[in-house]
Design a protein around this motif. Structure first.
Motif, PDB file in Angstrom:
ATOM      1  N   ALA A   1      58.175  79.214  31.319  1.00  0.00           N
ATOM      2  CA  ALA A   1      56.836  79.431  31.879  1.00  0.00           C
ATOM      3  C   ALA A   1      55.764  79.203  30.817  1.00  0.00           C
ATOM      4  N   GLY A   2      54.571  78.846  31.257  1.00  0.00           N
ATOM      5  CA  GLY A   2      53.435  78.792  30.345  1.00  0.00           C
ATOM      6  C   GLY A   2      53.279  80.154  29.670  1.00  0.00           C
ATOM      7  N   GLY A   3      52.960  80.150  28.384  1.00  0.00           N
ATOM      8  CA  GLY A   3      52.780  81.403  27.656  1.00  0.00           C
ATOM      9  C   GLY A   3      54.052  82.001  27.103  1.00  0.00           C
ATOM     10  N   GLN A   4      55.197  81.555  27.619  1.00  0.00           N
ATOM     11  CA  GLN A   4      56.451  82.215  27.265  1.00  0.00           C
ATOM     12  C   GLN A   4      56.864  81.983  25.809  1.00  0.00           C
ATOM     13  N   ILE A   5      56.347  80.895  25.216  1.00  0.00           N
ATOM     14  CA  ILE A   5      56.687  80.653  23.808  1.00  0.00           C
ATOM     15  C   ILE A   5      55.705  81.400  22.882  1.00  0.00           C
ATOM     16  N   ILE A   6      54.676  81.985  23.473  1.00  0.00           N
ATOM     17  CA  ILE A   6      53.727  82.832  22.722  1.00  0.00           C
ATOM     18  C   ILE A   6      53.005  82.017  21.645  1.00  0.00           C
ATOM     19  N   HIS A   7      52.666  80.789  21.988  1.00  0.00           N
ATOM     20  CA  HIS A   7      51.889  79.941  21.085  1.00  0.00           C
ATOM     21  C   HIS A   7      50.585  79.551  21.772  1.00  0.00           C
ATOM     22  N   GLU A   8      49.983  80.480  22.516  1.00  0.00           N
ATOM     23  CA  GLU A   8      48.809  80.080  23.294  1.00  0.00           C
ATOM     24  C   GLU A   8      47.595  79.896  22.378  1.00  0.00           C
ATOM     25  N   VAL A   9      46.939  78.749  22.554  1.00  0.00           N
ATOM     26  CA  VAL A   9      45.799  78.352  21.716  1.00  0.00           C
ATOM     27  C   VAL A   9      44.820  77.530  22.567  1.00  0.00           C
ATOM     28  N   GLY A  10      43.662  77.208  21.997  1.00  0.00           N
ATOM     29  CA  GLY A  10      42.795  76.166  22.560  1.00  0.00           C
ATOM     30  C   GLY A  10      41.618  76.622  23.396  1.00  0.00           C
ATOM     31  N   THR A  11      41.525  77.915  23.698  1.00  0.00           N
ATOM     32  CA  THR A  11      40.545  78.427  24.668  1.00  0.00           C
ATOM     33  C   THR A  11      39.108  78.449  24.156  1.00  0.00           C
ATOM     34  N   THR A  12      38.924  78.225  22.869  1.00  0.00           N
ATOM     35  CA  THR A  12      37.566  78.136  22.290  1.00  0.00           C
ATOM     36  C   THR A  12      37.588  77.012  21.262  1.00  0.00           C
ATOM     37  N   ARG A  13      37.960  75.828  21.707  1.00  0.00           N
ATOM     38  CA  ARG A  13      38.324  74.793  20.742  1.00  0.00           C
ATOM     39  C   ARG A  13      37.166  74.330  19.864  1.00  0.00           C
ATOM     40  N   MET A  14      37.531  73.826  18.699  1.00  0.00           N
ATOM     41  CA  MET A  14      36.550  73.248  17.780  1.00  0.00           C
ATOM     42  C   MET A  14      36.402  71.761  18.074  1.00  0.00           C
ATOM     43  N   GLY A  15      35.248  71.211  17.708  1.00  0.00           N
ATOM     44  CA  GLY A  15      35.031  69.790  17.944  1.00  0.00           C
ATOM     45  C   GLY A  15      33.776  69.314  17.230  1.00  0.00           C
ATOM     46  N   ASP A  16      33.454  68.024  17.433  1.00  0.00           N
ATOM     47  CA  ASP A  16      32.237  67.453  16.858  1.00  0.00           C
ATOM     48  C   ASP A  16      31.070  67.498  17.836  1.00  0.00           C
ATOM     49  N   ASP A  17      31.376  67.776  19.092  1.00  0.00           N
ATOM     50  CA  ASP A  17      30.359  67.671  20.131  1.00  0.00           C
ATOM     51  C   ASP A  17      30.178  69.022  20.836  1.00  0.00           C
ATOM     52  N   PRO A  18      28.969  69.602  20.743  1.00  0.00           N
ATOM     53  CA  PRO A  18      28.725  70.906  21.378  1.00  0.00           C
ATOM     54  C   PRO A  18      28.927  70.890  22.890  1.00  0.00           C
ATOM     55  N   LYS A  19      28.920  69.731  23.480  1.00  0.00           N
ATOM     56  CA  LYS A  19      29.094  69.670  24.937  1.00  0.00           C
ATOM     57  C   LYS A  19      30.548  69.838  25.345  1.00  0.00           C
ATOM     58  N   THR A  20      31.464  69.495  24.456  1.00  0.00           N
ATOM     59  CA  THR A  20      32.886  69.541  24.833  1.00  0.00           C
ATOM     60  C   THR A  20      33.697  70.497  23.973  1.00  0.00           C
ATOM     61  N   SER A  21      33.023  71.247  23.128  1.00  0.00           N
ATOM     62  CA  SER A  21      33.754  72.193  22.284  1.00  0.00           C
ATOM     63  C   SER A  21      32.927  73.461  22.125  1.00  0.00           C
ATOM     64  N   VAL A  22      33.580  74.520  21.667  1.00  0.00           N
ATOM     65  CA  VAL A  22      32.921  75.823  21.551  1.00  0.00           C
ATOM     66  C   VAL A  22      32.455  76.083  20.122  1.00  0.00           C
ATOM     67  N   THR A  23      33.241  75.586  19.147  1.00  0.00           N
ATOM     68  CA  THR A  23      32.848  75.807  17.752  1.00  0.00           C
ATOM     69  C   THR A  23      32.812  74.471  17.009  1.00  0.00           C
ATOM     70  N   ASN A  24      32.125  74.496  15.878  1.00  0.00           N
ATOM     71  CA  ASN A  24      32.194  73.349  14.976  1.00  0.00           C
ATOM     72  C   ASN A  24      33.464  73.451  14.136  1.00  0.00           C
ATOM     73  N   LYS A  25      33.599  72.587  13.167  1.00  0.00           N
ATOM     74  CA  LYS A  25      34.868  72.553  12.443  1.00  0.00           C
ATOM     75  C   LYS A  25      35.056  73.736  11.502  1.00  0.00           C
ATOM     76  N   TRP A  26      34.069  74.597  11.446  1.00  0.00           N
ATOM     77  CA  TRP A  26      34.189  75.803  10.623  1.00  0.00           C
ATOM     78  C   TRP A  26      34.458  77.049  11.454  1.00  0.00           C
ATOM     79  N   GLY A  27      34.706  76.861  12.736  1.00  0.00           N
ATOM     80  CA  GLY A  27      34.949  78.010  13.601  1.00  0.00           C
ATOM     81  C   GLY A  27      33.659  78.740  13.959  1.00  0.00           C
ATOM     82  N   GLN A  28      32.540  78.132  13.652  1.00  0.00           N
ATOM     83  CA  GLN A  28      31.238  78.729  13.957  1.00  0.00           C
ATOM     84  C   GLN A  28      30.824  78.246  15.350  1.00  0.00           C
ATOM     85  N   THR A  29      30.463  79.166  16.239  1.00  0.00           N
ATOM     86  CA  THR A  29      30.134  78.710  17.589  1.00  0.00           C
ATOM     87  C   THR A  29      28.851  77.893  17.560  1.00  0.00           C
ATOM     88  N   TRP A  30      28.837  76.845  18.366  1.00  0.00           N
ATOM     89  CA  TRP A  30      27.670  75.964  18.416  1.00  0.00           C
ATOM     90  C   TRP A  30      26.435  76.724  18.882  1.00  0.00           C
TER      91      TRP A  30
END
Lengths: 563, 237
Positions: free
Chosen positions: A489-518
């Motif tokens: 099942a999803g989640g069963q490996i306990i490696h859940e990630v990605g829900t506030t992903r970092m990126g270069d574009d504030p429109k498609t990501s939640v944080t910049n590459k420093w984990g700072q929210t846009w």
């Protein structure tokens, strides 16, 4: 500067697992004052770990129950697949499991201590295969941080010169443990089939460092480790942070909301004191969320304001989206040649000494394999501590049945596939509009659907698992299953990630590459939520490494601003 | 017309799953005992006399998610009657007698392990309880049918005549004994599991771990390596 209970601090960190613990270490070493809030109870592995306790001492011989999903001695406190009074829900047709631990140190107290690092391709998946997104950072940028992080975590392993397993810097790794018989037999099978097999990178010390002792080759890491040999934040980064005098750790503090001030900055949080059931509001100049990918997303989605009606720092709408776990599937076999083999102590570092890393990058590029992302195979087997499952290998009764169990002991070998899933629009979490937990906090509702990528990958892994078992002269004992049936099942490996992903574009990501929210520049995310993809390599060392790097930059900024 | 339940797995698999109860898998290096899926109980066929008794669920105290792991205790009361314990003890001796390798299951307290197990307030154990209590009743019914007495009062030869009909996987194919064979497989798993997890059983099976080795892990012994090298030399081409 804010004050709580007479303690003055600048930064609030929510969570004390890999991301929170490492952030606290870096900031407090730099002289920055931190208030750490942990939802679970205080926990001290030195006092509490059941080192050497045997199955016969435990209820039901230590077998798993709904109270202790991974068995009686698993280190998880007040958690597991369910937490009483703190439900989560799933959409119709969704199968998703969410492991939580309500304790200081979180899930670092019980994790497998498998710490393979990502390679250059892992950070640029879209550039290689056109699926998902690239990370806003590349391997060259992270490589020195992996070295620094592995050095202080304490990682045993080697540099096998394989693309899937990038080299650590000179002097970083500690010696790895010798393989056992069943692993050497798998190695021989790999040789026949042309597969690589290498030492597993383990966050298990084989040499003492600082106040932590080297592993004494006994007692499973999943229980926690009272001597500090198996890495967990409660025997390392959190005590180190406390030693600086720059941190106050508050446990039983379940954060329910992050506050925003008129300037659009995070001004503090409100937590429920689980002992008094009272809400407590605390201020801060900077807020770091490291509550785990899903718990952090939940907190942000529950922190609504006029400026952010859809959740804090969620102008992109990506908070809670892009949820990924590792794929998982198991195939087990019986190897008649191992029957009745000579006994010796196979405990070692517990878990894998050897594993099979991903080998067919070429096939992915040329299209001879019909999925884009790799996996690895972990190896199960050996003379483990006897458990109730042993009795299942007999037929009949009497001396012959008893002898069957003896003969079969240590003669089964299994492979656990752990693979990369491709991010998709069907996997996400959101706030359930109808359900609250016992603290009155709205809960998460999960949505999940595997794509053909994952199903094809699992089919490939099961096929190779069977080839390996046959190459050892064995036969498959797992029931015959389609990949759709075999995938966990999803989640069963306990490696859940990605829900506030970092990126270069504030429109498609939640944080910049420093984990700072846009959206909110004094709000940082230091847990696995920032992952832009989820390579098949177990996530903890990369969470630790990113937290170390990003907290170091944050510390420099705070000190720069102060000077 | 009632619909018949058709399991996705065949009955051989079904017994294996039942018997194996837990399958050892490794998740992130944590050895995890995975619960087998709910066991479908086949319909009772003509010629069979499975008691099919139902029982009130056990609601006794659980140990919770934060037990004292260093000093484990089992909080729920035991539920087997003295008569049931007597049959369980007899079956422990039949399934796992004393031999050259070690004592009998009864000698190391396995009947108490079974009592603890079937009295536990958890889902899997409660499902096992239904199968096992029905199985114990079936043994008395069968003993009475064949020999006119309770199972515990039969001679050893009479007892074994019954056991021989339900102790082997192949008996799943005999309608009359299908359920009783499932019961026996479950009990055998628990009895042998209980025995080999006891201190005496751990010694018997040759588990040599759970003892500190200072310094580097030494790896396999010379004897173990010689045995392995022989296997590798003879691997299938």
């Amino acid at each position: 500067m804010a004050t709580f209970d007479g303690f003055e601090y600048d930064v609030i960190i929510v969570g004390s697992g890999a991301g929170g613990g490492m952030s606290a270490h870096i900031l407090t070493e730099a002289g920055i004052k931190v208030l750490m809030l942990e939802a679970g109870r205080d926990y001290d592995p030195v006092e509490e770990t059941p080192m050497f306790n045997e199955n016969h001492e435990a209820p039901l011989r230590g077998e798993s129950t709904s109270d202790k999903d991974f068995g009686y001695y698993d280190g998880t406190v007040d958690g597991g697949w369910s937490v009483p009074g703190e439900p989560y829900t799933t959409a119709d047709g969704t199968e998703f499991l969410w492991w939580r631990a309500r304790m200081l140190g979180g899930r670092t107290n019980h994790f497998g201590r498998y710490v393979p690092r990502f390679n250059d391709r892992d950070f640029k998946p879209f550039s290689h295969d056109g699926l998902g997104v690239d990370w806003p950072i590349d391997y060259d940028e992270i490589q020195p941080w992996y070295d620094k992080c592995e050095k202080i975590v304490g990682v045993s392993g080697n540099n096998p010169g394989i693309y899937d397993v990038p080299d650590s810097g000179e002097g970083v790794l500690q010696p790895h443990a010798q393989p056992r018989v069943y692993e050497l037999l798998v190695e021989a099978a790999c040789e026949k089939l042309g597969l690589p097999i290498v030492p597993m990178r383990r966050a298990v010390l084989t040499r003492a460092i600082d106040e932590r002792e080297a592993c004494f080759n006994a007692t499973h890491c999943g229980r926690g480790c009272s001597i500090g040999a198996a890495f967990q934040t409660t025997t390392s980064v959190i005590p180190w942070a406390k030693n600086t005098g720059n941190i106050k750790v508050v446990t039983d503090a379940m954060v329910k909301e992050v506050h925003l001030n008129e300037d659009g900055k995070a001004s503090g949080v409100t937590f429920v004191d689980r002992k008094t059931k009272q809400d407590v509001r605390v201020d801060a100049d900077i807020v770091i969320l490291a509550a785990s990918a899903c718990e952090t997303a939940r907190l942000m989605l529950n922190s609504k304001s006029e400026r952010f009606p859809n959740g804090l720092a969620n102008s992109s709408g990506q908070v809670g989206r892009n949820l990924m776990d590792s794929t998982g599937a198991d195939i087990n076999g019986h190897i008649p040649a191992l029957k009745g083999r000579p006994r010796y102590n196979e405990d070692g570092l517990a878990g894998n000494h050897l594993y099979i890393p991903w080998w067919d990058y070429e096939g992915q590029d040329s299209g001879t394999v019909n999925f884009k992302r790799g996996y690895h195979l972990e190896i199960g087997g050996g003379f483990g501590a006897p458990d109730m499952g042993l009795g299942g290998s007999a037929d009949g009764y009497g001396k012959s049945a008893k002898q069957m169990v003896r003969d079969n002991y240590g003669s089964n070998i299994g492979f656990a596939l752990r693979g990369e899933m491709v991010v998709n629009d069907d996997c996400y979490c959101e706030i359930d509009p109808n359900v609250k937990d016992k603290w009155g906090i709205p809960v998460l509702r999960f949505h999940w659907k595997w794509s053909e990528e994952e199903i094809n990958q699992v089919a490939h892994g099961l096929e190779w698992g069977e080839k390996l078992i046959k190459a050892m002269g064995g036969y498959v004992t797992s029931p015959k299953r389609t990949p759709e049936e075999a995938i966990l099942a999803g989640g069963q490996i306990i490696h859940e990630v990605g829900t506030t992903r970092m990126g270069d574009d504030p429109k498609t990501s939640v944080t910049n590459k420093w984990g700072q929210t846009w959206d909110v520049d004094n709000l940082y995310i230091m847990d696995g939520g920032v992952f832009a993809s989820n390579p098949h390599k177990n996530c903890t060392i990369t969470i630790l490494t990113l937290a170390m790097r990003n907290a170091t930059r944050l510390a420099e900024q705070i000190k720069g601003a102060a000077s | 017309m009632s619909k018949k339940y058709t399991s996705r797995i065949n009955r051989r698999d079904s017994l294996k799953w039942l018997g194996s109860m837990t399958s050892v898998v490794v998740i992130g290096g944590v050895v995890v005992a995975c619960d087998a899926p709910d066991q479908p109980i086949p319909e009772i066929k003509e010629g069979s006399h499975w008691p099919d008794l139902t029982f009130d669920p056990i609601t006794g105290p659980k140990y919770g998610q934060d037990p004292d792991m260093l000093n484990p205790t089992t909080p729920w009361p035991r539920t087997l009657t003295n008569e049931q314990l007597d049959i369980v003890a007899r079956l422990c001796d039949i399934i796992c007698p004393e031999d050259e390798g070690g004592p009998s299951a009864t000698a190391v307290g396995v009947p108490e392990v079974i009592d603890e197990w079937v009295s536990a307030p958890y889902k899997d154990q409660q499902s096992d309880r239904v199968l096992i209590l029905n199985g114990l009743q079936w043994l008395d019914d069968e003993a009475s049918r064949r020999f006119g007495g309770l199972f515990i009062n039969l001679s050893e030869a009479e007892q074994l005549e019954i056991i021989d009909d339900i102790a082997y996987e192949k008996q799943l194919d005999v309608a009359e004994f299908e359920h009783a064979t499932m019961f026996f497989a479950k009990l055998r798993t628990l009895v042998l599991g209980g025995y080999f997890t006891s201190p005496e059983g751990m010694r018997d099976i040759g588990y040599m771990g759970n003892t500190p080795i200072m310094g580097d892990y030494p790896g396999p012994t010379a004897e173990a390596m010689a045995h392995l090298n022989d296997i590798i030399t003879n691997l299938p081409a």
